[in-house]
Design a protein around this motif. Sequence first.
Motif, PDB file in Angstrom:
ATOM      1  N   ASP A 156      -0.864   0.619   3.243  1.00 17.60           N
ATOM      2  CA  ASP A 156       0.544   0.304   3.010  1.00 17.60           C
ATOM      3  C   ASP A 156       0.717  -0.340   1.637  1.00 17.60           C
ATOM      4  O   ASP A 156       1.481  -1.294   1.462  1.00 17.60           O
ATOM      5  CB  ASP A 156       1.070  -0.626   4.109  1.00 17.60           C
ATOM      6  CG  ASP A 156       1.217   0.099   5.432  1.00 17.60           C
ATOM      7  OD1 ASP A 156       1.599   1.283   5.405  1.00 17.60           O
ATOM      8  OD2 ASP A 156       0.922  -0.495   6.480  1.00 17.60           O
ATOM      9  N   ALA A 157      -0.015   0.173   0.642  1.00 20.34           N
ATOM     10  CA  ALA A 157       0.042  -0.356  -0.725  1.00 20.34           C
ATOM     11  C   ALA A 157      -0.097   0.786  -1.716  1.00 20.34           C
ATOM     12  O   ALA A 157      -0.446   1.903  -1.368  1.00 20.34           O
ATOM     13  CB  ALA A 157      -1.069  -1.381  -0.940  1.00 20.34           C
ATOM     14  N   ILE A 182      -3.014  -9.519  -2.401  1.00 19.12           N
ATOM     15  CA  ILE A 182      -1.621  -9.094  -2.260  1.00 19.12           C
ATOM     16  C   ILE A 182      -1.123  -9.496  -0.879  1.00 19.12           C
ATOM     17  O   ILE A 182      -1.910  -9.739   0.033  1.00 19.12           O
ATOM     18  CB  ILE A 182      -1.441  -7.572  -2.472  1.00 19.12           C
ATOM     19  CG1 ILE A 182      -2.199  -6.766  -1.413  1.00 19.12           C
ATOM     20  CG2 ILE A 182      -1.823  -7.162  -3.874  1.00 19.12           C
ATOM     21  CD1 ILE A 182      -1.890  -5.286  -1.428  1.00 19.12           C
ATOM     22  N   THR A 183       0.194  -9.581  -0.746  1.00 18.69           N
ATOM     23  CA  THR A 183       0.803  -9.872   0.544  1.00 18.69           C
ATOM     24  C   THR A 183       0.599  -8.680   1.466  1.00 18.69           C
ATOM     25  O   THR A 183       0.814  -7.539   1.082  1.00 18.69           O
ATOM     26  CB  THR A 183       2.308 -10.159   0.368  1.00 18.69           C
ATOM     27  OG1 THR A 183       2.449 -11.276  -0.509  1.00 18.69           O
ATOM     28  CG2 THR A 183       2.960 -10.490   1.701  1.00 18.69           C
ATOM     29  N   ARG A 184       0.194  -8.945   2.671  1.00 14.82           N
ATOM     30  CA  ARG A 184      -0.075  -7.879   3.645  1.00 14.82           C
ATOM     31  C   ARG A 184       1.224  -7.452   4.314  1.00 14.82           C
ATOM     32  O   ARG A 184       1.946  -8.260   4.876  1.00 14.82           O
ATOM     33  CB  ARG A 184      -1.053  -8.409   4.689  1.00 14.82           C
ATOM     34  CG  ARG A 184      -1.542  -7.391   5.642  1.00 14.82           C
ATOM     35  CD  ARG A 184      -2.581  -8.026   6.548  1.00 14.82           C
ATOM     36  NE  ARG A 184      -3.189  -7.004   7.365  1.00 14.82           N
ATOM     37  CZ  ARG A 184      -4.226  -7.209   8.124  1.00 14.82           C
ATOM     38  NH1 ARG A 184      -4.773  -8.404   8.175  1.00 14.82           N
ATOM     39  NH2 ARG A 184      -4.715  -6.234   8.839  1.00 14.82           N
ATOM     40  N   THR A 185       1.528  -6.152   4.207  1.00 14.83           N
ATOM     41  CA  THR A 185       2.735  -5.611   4.835  1.00 14.83           C
ATOM     42  C   THR A 185       2.399  -4.608   5.928  1.00 14.83           C
ATOM     43  O   THR A 185       3.276  -3.962   6.469  1.00 14.83           O
ATOM     44  CB  THR A 185       3.627  -4.925   3.781  1.00 14.83           C
ATOM     45  OG1 THR A 185       2.866  -3.907   3.138  1.00 14.83           O
ATOM     46  CG2 THR A 185       4.148  -5.919   2.759  1.00 14.83           C
ATOM     47  N   TYR A 194      -0.670  -2.974  -5.260  1.00 14.43           N
ATOM     48  CA  TYR A 194       0.675  -3.539  -5.250  1.00 14.43           C
ATOM     49  C   TYR A 194       1.338  -3.213  -3.914  1.00 14.43           C
ATOM     50  O   TYR A 194       1.119  -2.126  -3.376  1.00 14.43           O
ATOM     51  CB  TYR A 194       1.513  -2.950  -6.395  1.00 14.43           C
ATOM     52  CG  TYR A 194       0.862  -3.118  -7.746  1.00 14.43           C
ATOM     53  CD1 TYR A 194       1.072  -4.280  -8.479  1.00 14.43           C
ATOM     54  CD2 TYR A 194       0.023  -2.149  -8.262  1.00 14.43           C
ATOM     55  CE1 TYR A 194       0.459  -4.450  -9.715  1.00 14.43           C
ATOM     56  CE2 TYR A 194      -0.596  -2.311  -9.492  1.00 14.43           C
ATOM     57  CZ  TYR A 194      -0.363  -3.473 -10.215  1.00 14.43           C
ATOM     58  OH  TYR A 194      -0.982  -3.647 -11.423  1.00 14.43           O
ATOM     59  N   PRO A 195       2.153  -4.106  -3.387  1.00 11.45           N
ATOM     60  CA  PRO A 195       2.854  -3.798  -2.139  1.00 11.45           C
ATOM     61  C   PRO A 195       3.701  -2.534  -2.297  1.00 11.45           C
ATOM     62  O   PRO A 195       4.347  -2.329  -3.326  1.00 11.45           O
ATOM     63  CB  PRO A 195       3.736  -5.016  -1.897  1.00 11.45           C
ATOM     64  CG  PRO A 195       3.088  -6.114  -2.671  1.00 11.45           C
ATOM     65  CD  PRO A 195       2.470  -5.450  -3.869  1.00 11.45           C
ATOM     66  N   TYR A 196       3.669  -1.675  -1.295  1.00 11.60           N
ATOM     67  CA  TYR A 196       4.467  -0.446  -1.298  1.00 11.60           C
ATOM     68  C   TYR A 196       5.903  -0.774  -0.895  1.00 11.60           C
ATOM     69  O   TYR A 196       6.130  -1.538   0.044  1.00 11.60           O
ATOM     70  CB  TYR A 196       3.862   0.560  -0.320  1.00 11.60           C
ATOM     71  CG  TYR A 196       4.711   1.788  -0.108  1.00 11.60           C
ATOM     72  CD1 TYR A 196       4.823   2.746  -1.110  1.00 11.60           C
ATOM     73  CD2 TYR A 196       5.414   1.974   1.065  1.00 11.60           C
ATOM     74  CE1 TYR A 196       5.600   3.871  -0.928  1.00 11.60           C
ATOM     75  CE2 TYR A 196       6.194   3.095   1.255  1.00 11.60           C
ATOM     76  CZ  TYR A 196       6.293   4.043   0.255  1.00 11.60           C
ATOM     77  OH  TYR A 196       7.080   5.157   0.434  1.00 11.60           O
ATOM     78  N   CYS A 213      -4.174  -2.752   4.947  1.00 13.09           N
ATOM     79  CA  CYS A 213      -4.662  -3.058   3.598  1.00 13.09           C
ATOM     80  C   CYS A 213      -5.202  -1.782   2.946  1.00 13.09           C
ATOM     81  O   CYS A 213      -5.712  -0.905   3.638  1.00 13.09           O
ATOM     82  CB  CYS A 213      -5.769  -4.102   3.659  1.00 13.09           C
ATOM     83  SG  CYS A 213      -5.203  -5.729   4.167  1.00 13.09           S
ATOM     84  N   PRO A 234       4.854 -11.646  -3.798  1.00 11.08           N
ATOM     85  CA  PRO A 234       4.316 -10.389  -3.291  1.00 11.08           C
ATOM     86  C   PRO A 234       3.415  -9.678  -4.305  1.00 11.08           C
ATOM     87  O   PRO A 234       2.840  -8.646  -4.012  1.00 11.08           O
ATOM     88  CB  PRO A 234       5.568  -9.553  -3.025  1.00 11.08           C
ATOM     89  CG  PRO A 234       6.556 -10.066  -4.011  1.00 11.08           C
ATOM     90  CD  PRO A 234       6.261 -11.547  -4.141  1.00 11.08           C
TER      91      PRO A 234
END
Length: 83
Positions: A77-78, A32-35, A60-62, A38, A21
Amino acid sequence: MKVIITLIALLLTTAAWAETPYPVPKHGRETITRTGTCPTGYVGLGKKCEALHKDRPRAYPYIPGTACPSGTFRSGDACKEFR
């Protein structure tokens, strides 16, 4: 036989690291990994968000329910670094 087992273990370990992640430079751009959405300056490519330019601030991922780390702000969402 031991060499073959070692090579298989190495391949499996490498595959597990491929889905990290954390930011991973790809073609000189941060990924980064998409959660979800973007961050600004990043574009969604399947399960990943990739920076549009090489000099973009890192993202960075949140982690839901927490604040972004010091020196970063929420973007999409980061968490993205200040510049």
